[in-house]
Design a protein around this motif. Sequence first.
Motif, PDB file in Angstrom:
ATOM      1  N   PRO A  40      33.732  83.292  32.983  1.00  0.00           N
ATOM      2  CA  PRO A  40      32.866  84.469  33.126  1.00  0.00           C
ATOM      3  C   PRO A  40      32.760  85.225  31.802  1.00  0.00           C
ATOM      4  O   PRO A  40      33.637  85.148  30.945  1.00  0.00           O
ATOM      5  CB  PRO A  40      33.585  85.308  34.195  1.00  0.00           C
ATOM      6  CG  PRO A  40      34.410  84.322  34.964  1.00  0.00           C
ATOM      7  CD  PRO A  40      34.840  83.293  33.972  1.00  0.00           C
ATOM      8  N   SER A  41      31.693  85.956  31.651  1.00  0.00           N
ATOM      9  CA  SER A  41      31.524  86.788  30.461  1.00  0.00           C
ATOM     10  C   SER A  41      32.595  87.864  30.426  1.00  0.00           C
ATOM     11  O   SER A  41      33.276  88.130  31.432  1.00  0.00           O
ATOM     12  CB  SER A  41      30.140  87.443  30.476  1.00  0.00           C
ATOM     13  OG  SER A  41      30.058  88.373  31.560  1.00  0.00           O
ATOM     14  N   ILE A  42      32.743  88.500  29.270  1.00  0.00           N
ATOM     15  CA  ILE A  42      33.712  89.584  29.152  1.00  0.00           C
ATOM     16  C   ILE A  42      33.390  90.686  30.156  1.00  0.00           C
ATOM     17  O   ILE A  42      34.284  91.212  30.834  1.00  0.00           O
ATOM     18  CB  ILE A  42      33.730  90.152  27.723  1.00  0.00           C
ATOM     19  CG1 ILE A  42      34.201  89.081  26.731  1.00  0.00           C
ATOM     20  CG2 ILE A  42      34.627  91.374  27.644  1.00  0.00           C
ATOM     21  CD1 ILE A  42      35.587  88.548  26.987  1.00  0.00           C
TER      22      ILE A  42
ATOM     23  N   SER B 178      39.269  97.096  31.581  1.00  0.00           N
ATOM     24  CA  SER B 178      38.309  97.418  30.530  1.00  0.00           C
ATOM     25  C   SER B 178      37.830  96.146  29.833  1.00  0.00           C
ATOM     26  O   SER B 178      38.482  95.097  29.899  1.00  0.00           O
ATOM     27  CB  SER B 178      38.958  98.346  29.499  1.00  0.00           C
ATOM     28  OG  SER B 178      39.967  97.654  28.783  1.00  0.00           O
ATOM     29  N   SER B 179      36.703  96.258  29.150  1.00  0.00           N
ATOM     30  CA  SER B 179      36.195  95.115  28.389  1.00  0.00           C
ATOM     31  C   SER B 179      37.181  94.715  27.295  1.00  0.00           C
ATOM     32  O   SER B 179      37.328  93.524  26.985  1.00  0.00           O
ATOM     33  CB  SER B 179      34.838  95.458  27.767  1.00  0.00           C
ATOM     34  OG  SER B 179      33.869  95.653  28.775  1.00  0.00           O
ATOM     35  N   ALA B 180      37.865  95.705  26.714  1.00  0.00           N
ATOM     36  CA  ALA B 180      38.849  95.406  25.671  1.00  0.00           C
ATOM     37  C   ALA B 180      39.995  94.551  26.220  1.00  0.00           C
ATOM     38  O   ALA B 180      40.471  93.626  25.560  1.00  0.00           O
ATOM     39  CB  ALA B 180      39.397  96.697  25.081  1.00  0.00           C
ATOM     40  N   THR B 181      40.419  94.849  27.450  1.00  0.00           N
ATOM     41  CA  THR B 181      41.494  94.070  28.071  1.00  0.00           C
ATOM     42  C   THR B 181      41.032  92.653  28.365  1.00  0.00           C
ATOM     43  O   THR B 181      41.753  91.675  28.119  1.00  0.00           O
ATOM     44  CB  THR B 181      41.966  94.748  29.365  1.00  0.00           C
ATOM     45  OG1 THR B 181      42.537  96.021  29.051  1.00  0.00           O
ATOM     46  CG2 THR B 181      42.990  93.897  30.098  1.00  0.00           C
ATOM     47  N   ALA B 182      39.819  92.505  28.893  1.00  0.00           N
ATOM     48  CA  ALA B 182      39.280  91.179  29.175  1.00  0.00           C
ATOM     49  C   ALA B 182      39.142  90.370  27.892  1.00  0.00           C
ATOM     50  O   ALA B 182      39.458  89.176  27.851  1.00  0.00           O
ATOM     51  CB  ALA B 182      37.932  91.303  29.871  1.00  0.00           C
ATOM     52  N   ASP B 183      38.669  91.029  26.828  1.00  0.00           N
ATOM     53  CA  ASP B 183      38.512  90.334  25.552  1.00  0.00           C
ATOM     54  C   ASP B 183      39.866  89.910  24.997  1.00  0.00           C
ATOM     55  O   ASP B 183      40.003  88.828  24.408  1.00  0.00           O
ATOM     56  CB  ASP B 183      37.787  91.240  24.557  1.00  0.00           C
ATOM     57  CG  ASP B 183      37.474  90.519  23.257  1.00  0.00           C
ATOM     58  OD1 ASP B 183      36.726  89.522  23.304  1.00  0.00           O
ATOM     59  OD2 ASP B 183      37.967  90.951  22.204  1.00  0.00           O
TER      60      ASP B 183
END
Length: 252
Positions: free
Chosen positions: A36-38, A48-53
């Motif tokens: 999946p995308s970020i 958060s997006s930062a955590t996923a990244d």
Amino acid sequence: MPGQPRADNRPPYARIAGYYRDLIGSGELSAGDLLPSIRGLADEWKVSSATADRAMKLLRDEKLVQGIPGVGTEVIGRPVSLSSGSERHDRSVKTHSAWGDGEKSSGHTAGVVPAPEDVATVLGIAADDDVIRRSRIYRDGHGIISHSTSWIPSEFAHVLPELVQSARLKGGLSLDLIAQATGRQVVKRIDEETARIATERDLELLELEDDTVAAILVLTAQFLDADGQVLEYGVDLGAPGRTRRTTSDVVR
């Protein structure tokens, strides 16, 4: 969000990375599959997006996935192999070369140091007695394979001064040189494998960021002579994302 073990107290990014690492390791996700995308990961895992990244960066560092601009994160393949000191010894006996395909070593250091308590116990000496320590890092095209340390009784420094020199040995492994110089051959080997969350020291030796949370394999091998004396105690710290694989012939 995918179910997680109740006792899993790892940070969210480590849990996300672990979930996809397991899917890749089991073969449920194959090379070429897209994750999946970020944004999608962030929504699915409620982070958060930062955590996923950060989770994807951990998998990229382990050479399990790669980012494709404009497309997403693609699975490269299943975890790459982890070779041990025992396997290097077996290869040396059979082929006179300890390296596997594409392997190389670097960062060779050596010297006489006080024996840590666990090493002293294995070698049958007192803690803080002198012992030879030889360390190096093994790498292949995927990055670091392991950090390897050989603990050798200090008596061998007198007959083989090269054992305490910070350079790659010439003419074989330390065990080969010991056998040639003293006639003491390895007749028995005791292998053990344990898993643990990488310590700060482990992260430093494996050249990982100091806030990384990852499980590693610790592979140890005791090499004994005909009198049951330990000639060498090897300790390999396997890099995260590596898979330990052995193959055996089945006798019917």
